[in-house]
Design an enzyme around this catalytic site. Structure first.
Site, PDB file in Angstrom:
ATOM      1  N   CYS A   2       6.695 -11.368   3.906  1.00 25.90           N
ATOM      2  CA  CYS A   2       5.523 -12.059   3.624  1.00 25.90           C
ATOM      3  C   CYS A   2       4.967 -13.224   4.588  1.00 25.90           C
ATOM      4  O   CYS A   2       5.984 -13.474   5.432  1.00 25.90           O
ATOM      5  CB  CYS A   2       5.510 -12.654   2.098  1.00 25.90           C
ATOM      6  SG  CYS A   2       6.031 -11.384   0.943  1.00 25.90           S
ATOM      7  N   ARG A  27       2.314  -9.372   8.586  1.00 21.96           N
ATOM      8  CA  ARG A  27       3.393  -9.680   7.709  1.00 21.96           C
ATOM      9  C   ARG A  27       3.479  -9.066   6.280  1.00 21.96           C
ATOM     10  O   ARG A  27       4.569  -8.928   5.655  1.00 21.96           O
ATOM     11  CB  ARG A  27       4.055 -11.024   7.826  1.00 21.96           C
ATOM     12  CG  ARG A  27       4.492 -11.545   8.936  1.00 21.96           C
ATOM     13  CD  ARG A  27       4.786 -12.973   8.980  1.00 21.96           C
ATOM     14  NE  ARG A  27       5.818 -13.264   8.134  1.00 21.96           N
ATOM     15  CZ  ARG A  27       7.014 -13.208   8.953  1.00 21.96           C
ATOM     16  NH1 ARG A  27       7.328 -12.862  10.019  1.00 21.96           N
ATOM     17  NH2 ARG A  27       8.010 -13.384   8.042  1.00 21.96           N
ATOM     18  N   TRP A  71       3.950  -8.960   0.917  1.00 22.73           N
ATOM     19  CA  TRP A  71       4.379  -7.635   1.264  1.00 22.73           C
ATOM     20  C   TRP A  71       5.308  -7.384  -0.169  1.00 22.73           C
ATOM     21  O   TRP A  71       6.322  -7.928   0.072  1.00 22.73           O
ATOM     22  CB  TRP A  71       5.027  -7.498   2.468  1.00 22.73           C
ATOM     23  CG  TRP A  71       5.509  -6.024   2.733  1.00 22.73           C
ATOM     24  CD1 TRP A  71       6.859  -5.659   2.354  1.00 22.73           C
ATOM     25  CD2 TRP A  71       4.818  -4.657   3.068  1.00 22.73           C
ATOM     26  NE1 TRP A  71       7.017  -4.186   2.447  1.00 22.73           N
ATOM     27  CE2 TRP A  71       5.912  -3.567   3.079  1.00 22.73           C
ATOM     28  CE3 TRP A  71       3.734  -4.482   3.526  1.00 22.73           C
ATOM     29  CZ2 TRP A  71       5.451  -2.417   3.352  1.00 22.73           C
ATOM     30  CZ3 TRP A  71       3.066  -3.423   4.053  1.00 22.73           C
ATOM     31  CH2 TRP A  71       4.258  -2.255   3.777  1.00 22.73           C
ATOM     32  N   ASN A  97       8.989 -16.284   0.712  1.00 23.50           N
ATOM     33  CA  ASN A  97       9.011 -15.184   1.530  1.00 23.50           C
ATOM     34  C   ASN A  97      10.438 -14.581   1.215  1.00 23.50           C
ATOM     35  O   ASN A  97      11.515 -15.660   1.763  1.00 23.50           O
ATOM     36  CB  ASN A  97       8.716 -15.046   3.032  1.00 23.50           C
ATOM     37  CG  ASN A  97       9.026 -14.006   3.688  1.00 23.50           C
ATOM     38  OD1 ASN A  97       9.306 -12.918   3.246  1.00 23.50           O
ATOM     39  ND2 ASN A  97       9.331 -14.209   4.985  1.00 23.50           N
ATOM     40  N   GLY A  98      10.834 -13.486   0.774  1.00 23.77           N
ATOM     41  CA  GLY A  98      12.394 -13.204   0.903  1.00 23.77           C
ATOM     42  C   GLY A  98      12.621 -12.297  -0.601  1.00 23.77           C
ATOM     43  O   GLY A  98      11.650 -12.018  -1.207  1.00 23.77           O
ATOM     44  N   GLU A 469      15.504  13.867  15.356  1.00 20.93           N
ATOM     45  CA  GLU A 469      14.661  12.352  15.378  1.00 20.93           C
ATOM     46  C   GLU A 469      14.460  11.816  16.735  1.00 20.93           C
ATOM     47  O   GLU A 469      13.292  11.406  17.017  1.00 20.93           O
ATOM     48  CB  GLU A 469      15.472  11.645  14.251  1.00 20.93           C
ATOM     49  CG  GLU A 469      14.776  10.128  14.248  1.00 20.93           C
ATOM     50  CD  GLU A 469      13.409  10.046  13.746  1.00 20.93           C
ATOM     51  OE1 GLU A 469      12.798  11.184  13.343  1.00 20.93           O
ATOM     52  OE2 GLU A 469      12.464   8.891  13.786  1.00 20.93           O
ATOM     53  N   LYS A 473      10.891  11.088  18.427  1.00 24.06           N
ATOM     54  CA  LYS A 473      10.622   9.590  18.962  1.00 24.06           C
ATOM     55  C   LYS A 473      10.141   9.637  20.225  1.00 24.06           C
ATOM     56  O   LYS A 473       9.024   9.306  20.775  1.00 24.06           O
ATOM     57  CB  LYS A 473      11.695   8.794  18.863  1.00 24.06           C
ATOM     58  CG  LYS A 473      12.058   8.259  17.415  1.00 24.06           C
ATOM     59  CD  LYS A 473      11.202   7.089  16.995  1.00 24.06           C
ATOM     60  CE  LYS A 473      10.206   7.301  15.900  1.00 24.06           C
ATOM     61  NZ  LYS A 473      10.548   8.345  15.053  1.00 24.06           N
ATOM     62  N   GLU A 476       6.583  11.643  20.487  1.00 19.88           N
ATOM     63  CA  GLU A 476       5.264  11.141  20.060  1.00 19.88           C
ATOM     64  C   GLU A 476       4.965   9.683  20.550  1.00 19.88           C
ATOM     65  O   GLU A 476       3.804   9.274  20.664  1.00 19.88           O
ATOM     66  CB  GLU A 476       5.519  10.706  18.352  1.00 19.88           C
ATOM     67  CG  GLU A 476       6.656   9.755  18.063  1.00 19.88           C
ATOM     68  CD  GLU A 476       6.458   9.532  16.397  1.00 19.88           C
ATOM     69  OE1 GLU A 476       5.626   9.675  15.888  1.00 19.88           O
ATOM     70  OE2 GLU A 476       7.772   9.227  16.066  1.00 19.88           O
ATOM     71  N   HIS A 492      22.781  30.810  22.038  1.00 17.31           N
ATOM     72  CA  HIS A 492      22.134  32.086  21.597  1.00 17.31           C
ATOM     73  C   HIS A 492      20.533  31.876  22.011  1.00 17.31           C
ATOM     74  O   HIS A 492      19.599  32.372  21.376  1.00 17.31           O
ATOM     75  CB  HIS A 492      21.917  31.794  20.019  1.00 17.31           C
ATOM     76  CG  HIS A 492      23.390  31.820  19.439  1.00 17.31           C
ATOM     77  ND1 HIS A 492      24.279  32.891  19.555  1.00 17.31           N
ATOM     78  CD2 HIS A 492      24.261  30.866  19.027  1.00 17.31           C
ATOM     79  CE1 HIS A 492      25.554  32.850  19.068  1.00 17.31           C
ATOM     80  NE2 HIS A 492      25.364  31.214  18.706  1.00 17.31           N
ATOM     81  N   LYS A 591      -0.404   6.253  10.947  1.00 16.66           N
ATOM     82  CA  LYS A 591       0.859   5.757  10.568  1.00 16.66           C
ATOM     83  C   LYS A 591       1.153   6.504   9.060  1.00 16.66           C
ATOM     84  O   LYS A 591       2.377   6.727   8.805  1.00 16.66           O
ATOM     85  CB  LYS A 591       0.434   4.338  10.324  1.00 16.66           C
ATOM     86  CG  LYS A 591       2.053   3.693   9.815  1.00 16.66           C
ATOM     87  CD  LYS A 591       3.005   3.625  10.740  1.00 16.66           C
ATOM     88  CE  LYS A 591       4.169   3.399  10.056  1.00 16.66           C
ATOM     89  NZ  LYS A 591       5.380   3.417  10.831  1.00 16.66           N
TER      90      LYS A 591
HETATM   91  C1  AGP Z   1       7.438   9.286  12.663  1.00 15.93           C
HETATM   92  O1  AGP Z   1       7.628   8.475  13.636  1.00 15.93           O
HETATM   93  C2  AGP Z   1       6.094   9.665  12.106  1.00 15.93           C
HETATM   94  N1  AGP Z   1       5.317   8.577  12.177  1.00 15.93           N
HETATM   95  C3  AGP Z   1       6.113  10.554  10.932  1.00 15.93           C
HETATM   96  O2  AGP Z   1       6.596  11.669  11.380  1.00 15.93           O
HETATM   97  C4  AGP Z   1       6.559   9.970   9.726  1.00 15.93           C
HETATM   98  O3  AGP Z   1       7.618  10.003   9.826  1.00 15.93           O
HETATM   99  C5  AGP Z   1       5.775  11.227   8.783  1.00 15.93           C
HETATM  100  O4  AGP Z   1       4.377  11.314   8.829  1.00 15.93           O
HETATM  101  C6  AGP Z   1       6.110  10.884   7.290  1.00 15.93           C
HETATM  102  O5  AGP Z   1       5.480   9.974   6.931  1.00 15.93           O
HETATM  103  P1  AGP Z   1       6.117   8.872   5.485  1.00 15.93           P
HETATM  104  O6  AGP Z   1       7.435   8.685   5.433  1.00 15.93           O
HETATM  105  O7  AGP Z   1       5.215   7.704   5.314  1.00 15.93           O
HETATM  106  O8  AGP Z   1       5.879  10.070   4.410  1.00 15.93           O
END
Ligand code: AGP
Length: 596
Positions: A2, A27, A71, A97-98, A469, A473, A476, A492, A591
């Site tokens: 926060c 924050r 938050w 905050n905490g 993963e 990263k 993206e 294969h 996001k």
């Molecule tokens: C990951 O870096 C991406 N931003 C995306 O794959 C994300 O993980 C996915 O959209 C799921 O989001 P969520 O965890 O908010 O459900």
């Protein structure tokens, strides 16, 4: 996480408190509030962002006050759960905050002594303790109150009739701004740069009393501290990112505290007895999207290894259209935002099928929390960068804890084994710090991939999801095509793709798959593809089969996904930065994917 601000000076406090608070909105932004000392303690707070609070802000007259942007970590976003909190007599206002780990016990004790609570939060116990401990000196009363608290805090308090703002910190940041005839306290420098760049950083365990003309700093035992002020040269934007070039890098470096805060209060409550974890289910299904799905894949290995309970996985976007076997698994949904449309639909479908459901999410009060039977909150704090970093590793933490709880409740985990796992988990923040300390070597390793058109990431067993993963990263945020692949599957087909211009990032941990991984690296090297291996930092064999090696601390194999994930997050970040990519807001992405 926060944002808090305190002011004592000659200006009307409300102007400073709102303006400074806006600079802390990154924050936390699910509710906000302000308190100003006037003829009485004037408090205004509400759910929603600061802009909404401003629209309904009454005239608050006074030159001393505090403000807070939240938050949520304990208690959903709401007006009642917004800070500041006020004691029963309307004498004190407090912002925090905490996380107060022992808030339930403290609340029960205070209620037994007649205190009336108005919120669901952990923080509110503090203002009632303050009221009890006040004997004329606010600073002494706050220190006495904090002695009863287990957990973390950055806290600021004002008292009606006093020009003091009293502050204290433990594991959460606080900085004092030094003005002329006015002084400030805030969660970070961002809030102060419009007023002063002359600051005093408070250290852990310290407290402070500020008035318009004085700043007194105290150490943990109450002795005075003299410290030279720091002249800050940051712009406001620099400060929002804490001096990092991008939110992504800042959030990767917040990993240790995110892990610590997520385990706080969850690691001890492995055996609760009143959770659906303790109910009678014979299998688990984990459902998610994107990075959360990769965390879910690691979760499958963890739950099956720790508890022997069969665990399956499904993409949320597939589950909702699948036939659905007659099984009735415990369904775990993983979503850091708690708003992903496919995952919400999957949660509703699981309930329709009669399954018990538990969500792992980072956002208190998010939609998914109303669609499931139980919630496990990660406490990573707001993640501004579109790419998931600290939320991913806190999802892994949640899955370790859930694996332990399932193992224990199903009699598959002895007390000794539980104790060992707990102790290793408690050390994870430090192990992640050691990975972060190796950032320069990881940045150097980007030489191998920054100009590549395609990159393979290969791994086995519990680190197969880790390479998926890692590839995501890189894709993206650097826009380089990358593919995560089960190392045993290369021969294969995909081996046909390898060539000297296609680097391979290989996770090669000394576990039961090590020899096979070495064989895979030999196959890859035979096609002249450059190999970047990631293994234990004491492994001297890897350099004979790889062009470059990045070492991680030697934790048990079951914990390596966390450390390798952070390594690959940094690898992707530094590659994208070298390519001049936007990083925090990659093209075409959002996001939270709230559309299907
Ligand atoms: C990951 O870096 C991406 N931003 C995306 O794959 C994300 O993980 C996915 O959209 C799921 O989001 P969520 O965890 O908010 O459900």
């Amino acid at each position: 996480m926060c944002g808090i601000v305190g002011y004592s000076g000659s200006r009307q406090a409300v102007e400073v408190l709102i303006d400074a608070l806006k600079r802390l909105e990154y924050r936390g932004y699910d509710s906000a509030g302000i308190a100003v000392c006037g003829k009485e303690l004037q408090v205004h707070k509400d759910k929603g962002e600061i802009a909404g609070l401003e629209e309904t802000l009454p005239m608050l007259k006074g030159t001393v006050g505090i403000s807070h942007t939240r938050w949520a970590t304990c208690g959903r976003p709401s007006k009642n759960n917004a800070h500041p909190f006020v004691d029963c007599r309307g004498k004190f206002a407090l912002v925090h905050n905490g996380i107060i780990e022992n808030h339930i016990a403290l609340r029960k004790e205070l209620q037994a002594r007649g205190h009336k609570f108005t919120s669901e939060t952990d923080t509110e116990v503090l203002v009632h303790l303050l009221e009890e401990n006040f004997k004329g000196d606010t600073h002494e009363a706050l220190l006495e109150s904090l002695k009863k608290v287990k957990g973390t805090y950055a806290v600021a308090v004002i008292r009606l009739g006093s020009k003091e703002v009293v502050a204290a910190r433990k594991e959460n940041p606080l900085v004092i701004g030094l003005g002329v005839g006015e002084n400030f306290v805030a969660s970070d420098v961002t809030a102060l740069l419009n007023y002063t760049n002359n600051v005093l950083y408070m250290m852990d365990g310290e407290s402070a009393v500020i008035t318009p003309g004085s700043v007194k700093l105290f150490n943990e035992s109450g002795g005075r501290v003299e410290r030279e002020p720091t002249l800050v040269s940051w712009t406001v934007e620099d400060a929002e990112k804490g001096g990092f070039d991008h939110f992504m890098l800042k959030e990767i470096f917040e990993g240790p505290s995110a892990i610590h805060n997520t385990l706080l209060g969850n690691l001890n409550e492995i055996v609760t007895g009143d959770s659906i974890i303790d109910s009678n289910f014979s299998s688990v299904k984990i459902i998610a999207c994107g990075s959360s799905y990769h965390a879910a894949m690691v979760g499958k290995y963890l739950i099956e290894t720790i508890s022997s309970i069969p665990t399956t996985l499904e993409f949320a976007s597939e589950y909702r259209y699948s036939s659905g076997a007659k099984e009735m698994p415990l369904v775990i949904l993983v979503s850091q935002s708690g708003e992903t449309a496919d995952t919400l639909a999957a949660a509703r479908e699981a309930r329709r099928r009669g399954c018990q459901t538990l969500a792992i999410t980072n956002v208190v009060g998010s939609t998914i929390t109303r669609e499931v039977d139980e919630v496990f909150y990660t406490h990573a704090g707001p993640e501004i960068c579109v790419a998931a970093t600290k939320t991913y590793i806190t999802q892994l933490m949640a899955l370790y804890v859930l694996g332990m709880r399932i193992g224990h409740s199903h009699g598959a985990l002895s007390h000794d084994a539980l104790r060992l796992l707990r102790s290793e988990l408690r050390s994870m923040p430090q192990y992640v710090r050691e990975v972060l300390e190796n950032a320069a070597a990881i940045e150097e390793a980007t030489d191998m991939i920054v100009n590549a058109r395609d990159v393979f990431f290969i791994g086995r067993n519990i680190n197969y999801p880790t390479v998926l993963e890692g590839a995501l990263k890189l894709k993206e945020i650097s826009y380089i095509h990358a593919e995560g692949y089960a190392a045993g599957e290369l021969k294969h087909g995909p081996l046909a793709l390898l060539n000297p211009d296609m680097p391979v990032v290989a996770v090669c941990i000394r576990d039961h798959t090590y020899e096979k991984m070495l064989a895979n690296l030999t196959e890859v090297a035979a096609r002249d593809s450059p190999v970047l291996a990631i293994g234990y930092d004491d492994d001297t064999e890897l350099s004979s089969v790889a062009n470059r090696v990045i070492g991680i601390p030697k934790v048990k194999p079951i914990f390596t996904p966390v450390l390798i994930a952070v390594t690959l997050q940094l690898l992707a970040y530094y590659t994208a930065r070298r390519k001049g990519c936007p990083i925090d807001k990659p093209r075409n992405l959002a996001k939270s994917v709230t559309v299907e």
